[in-house]
Design a protein around this motif. Structure first.
Motif, PDB file in Angstrom:
ATOM      1  N   HIS A  43       1.804  13.238   2.284  1.00 48.48           N
ATOM      2  CA  HIS A  43       1.265  11.931   2.651  1.00 48.48           C
ATOM      3  C   HIS A  43       0.356  11.475   1.521  1.00 48.48           C
ATOM      4  N   SER A  45      -2.401   8.729   0.300  1.00 47.05           N
ATOM      5  CA  SER A  45      -3.364   7.733   0.789  1.00 47.05           C
ATOM      6  C   SER A  45      -3.908   6.927  -0.383  1.00 47.05           C
ATOM      7  N   TYR A  46      -4.080   5.618  -0.161  1.00 45.91           N
ATOM      8  CA  TYR A  46      -4.551   4.718  -1.199  1.00 45.91           C
ATOM      9  C   TYR A  46      -5.098   3.471  -0.522  1.00 45.91           C
ATOM     10  N   GLN A  51      -7.762  -2.465   2.217  1.00 44.42           N
ATOM     11  CA  GLN A  51      -7.045  -1.945   3.379  1.00 44.42           C
ATOM     12  C   GLN A  51      -6.486  -0.554   3.077  1.00 44.42           C
ATOM     13  N   TYR A  53      -4.076   2.672   3.356  1.00 38.87           N
ATOM     14  CA  TYR A  53      -2.701   2.971   3.739  1.00 38.87           C
ATOM     15  C   TYR A  53      -2.459   4.462   3.533  1.00 38.87           C
ATOM     16  N   CYS A  54      -1.507   4.996   4.272  1.00 37.92           N
ATOM     17  CA  CYS A  54      -1.096   6.388   4.098  1.00 37.92           C
ATOM     18  C   CYS A  54       0.416   6.435   4.250  1.00 37.92           C
ATOM     19  N   THR A  55       1.114   6.840   3.199  1.00 36.45           N
ATOM     20  CA  THR A  55       2.572   6.782   3.158  1.00 36.45           C
ATOM     21  C   THR A  55       3.172   8.182   3.078  1.00 36.45           C
ATOM     22  N   SER A  74       8.805  -1.017  -2.928  1.00 37.87           N
ATOM     23  CA  SER A  74       7.824  -0.563  -1.950  1.00 37.87           C
ATOM     24  C   SER A  74       6.416  -0.976  -2.342  1.00 37.87           C
ATOM     25  N   ARG A  75       5.592  -1.229  -1.332  1.00 36.75           N
ATOM     26  CA  ARG A  75       4.206  -1.645  -1.556  1.00 36.75           C
ATOM     27  C   ARG A  75       3.419  -0.564  -2.264  1.00 36.75           C
ATOM     28  N   MET A  76       3.646   0.691  -1.886  1.00 34.74           N
ATOM     29  CA  MET A  76       2.907   1.790  -2.489  1.00 34.74           C
ATOM     30  C   MET A  76       3.159   1.855  -3.989  1.00 34.74           C
TER      31      MET A  76
END
Length: 241
Positions: A43, A45-46, A51, A53-55, A74-76
Motif C-alpha cells: 500500500h 500512501s501519499y 488530501q 490517499y492510500c493505493t 492513474s492519479r497516483m
C-alpha cells in the motif's frame, strides 16, 4: 528476525522509529528486506492537494530501491512523477491470538514501513528493465517465453521507483501473552495460525494442445506458502541482495 549493530541498517528518525513496543522494532536491511520480499502487494500512501490517499499495488525490490507500476492515467502515478514523499507499507498476518481478557487479545504479524521520495521512471533503459522485472521478479525467466509487449502496451504502463531513505519493521511473534495471574483463570485461550497457501494450478481452458506448464513455475505448487514461493523467486531472479 535479524538484529545486530554491525549489520547494514536504515537510519532511525522520528518518522520510522517504532514508538510503542520498541522490542518489536527492527531497522536492519535483512529483516526489512525479508518481509518485503515475502509479498507482492503493498500500500502506497501519499498526499495530493492536502488530501491523503492510500493505493494498493504490486511492487518489487531491487537492493534498497522499490518499484511499483500501474496505468499511465492513474492519479497516483500522475502526481508522483515530479518527486513526492511517500510511505510504502507491507503487512503479513501470522496468527490470531485469543487471550483470557479482551485487552490481551492480539495478533502475530510482520510489517514494514518504508519512506522515500518517489519518482516516475523515464529513463528508457530503466523502464525496459522494469518491464521485464515486473514479471520475472515473481516468475523467473518467464518474459523470454512471452509475446513481446506492444508499443501501446508499453506506453500505457508507467513505473514509479523509490530509494528507501528510512524503513522499519515491526514484528510480534509471541502468541498468547496473558497477565501472570490470569493463567489461573478457567478461560480458554489459543493462537490460530494464519497462512496464505497456494492452491492447485488451474490451466487456461483455451491452452493449445501440447502446451505444458513450464518447470520454472514449480515453485508455485499446491500446498506451498505464498511467501516461500515469492522469496524463492526473488533469489532466483537476483541471486543475492
Amino acid at each position: 528476525m535479524t538484529e545486530g549493530a554491525s549489520a547494514p541498517s536504515y537510519p532511525m528518525s522520528s518518522r520510522n522509529r517504532v514508538k510503542r513496543r520498541h522490542d518489536r522494532g527492527f531497522y536492519d536491511h535483512a529483516t526489512v528486506h525479508k518481509i518485503l520480499d515475502a509479498s507482492m502487494l503493498c500500500h502506497v500512501s501519499y498526499v495530493i492537494d492536502g488530501q491523503p490517499y492510500c493505493t494498493p499495488t504490486f511492487f518489487w525490490r531491487e537492493g534498497t530501491k522499490l518499484y511499483w507500476h500501474g496505468s499511465s492515467a492513474s492519479r497516483m502515478l500522475e502526481n508522483q512523477s515530479e518527486g513526492q514523499r511517500v510511505c510504502l507499507t507491507v503487512a503479513h498476518l501470522d496468527s490470531l491470538v485469543l487471550a483470557r481478557c479482551g485487552f490481551n487479545h492480539s495478533a502475530d504479524y510482520r510489517a514494514v514501513m518504508a519512506f522515500g521520495t518517489a519518482y516516475l521512471v523515464t529513463d528508457p533503459q530503466e523502464k525496459e528493465r522494469a518491464i521485464v522485472a515486473m514479471v520475472d521478479r515473481f516468475f523467473p525467466e518467464r518474459t523470454a517465453s512471452l509475446r513481446a509487449s506492444s508499443k501501446q502496451e508499453i506506453k500505457a504502463t508507467s513505473f514509479i521507483a523509490m530509494e528507501i531513505d528510512e524503513a522499519s519493521a515491526k514484528v510480534r511473534a509471541k502468541g498468547v501473552a496473558d497477565d501472570d495471574e490470569d493463567y489461573e483463570l478457567p478461560i480458554y485461550a489459543e493462537r490460530i495460525p494464519v497462512r496464505t497457501v497456494l492452491g492447485a494450478p488451474e490451466p487456461c481452458s483455451r491452452l493449445l494442445d501440447g502446451v505444458m506448464r513450464p518447470a520454472t513455475l514449480d515453485g508455485y505448487s499446491e500446498g506451498r506458502l505464498l511467501e516461500d514461493a515469492l522469496r524463492d523467486a526473488y533469489f532466483a531472479q537476483y541471486k543475492a541482495e
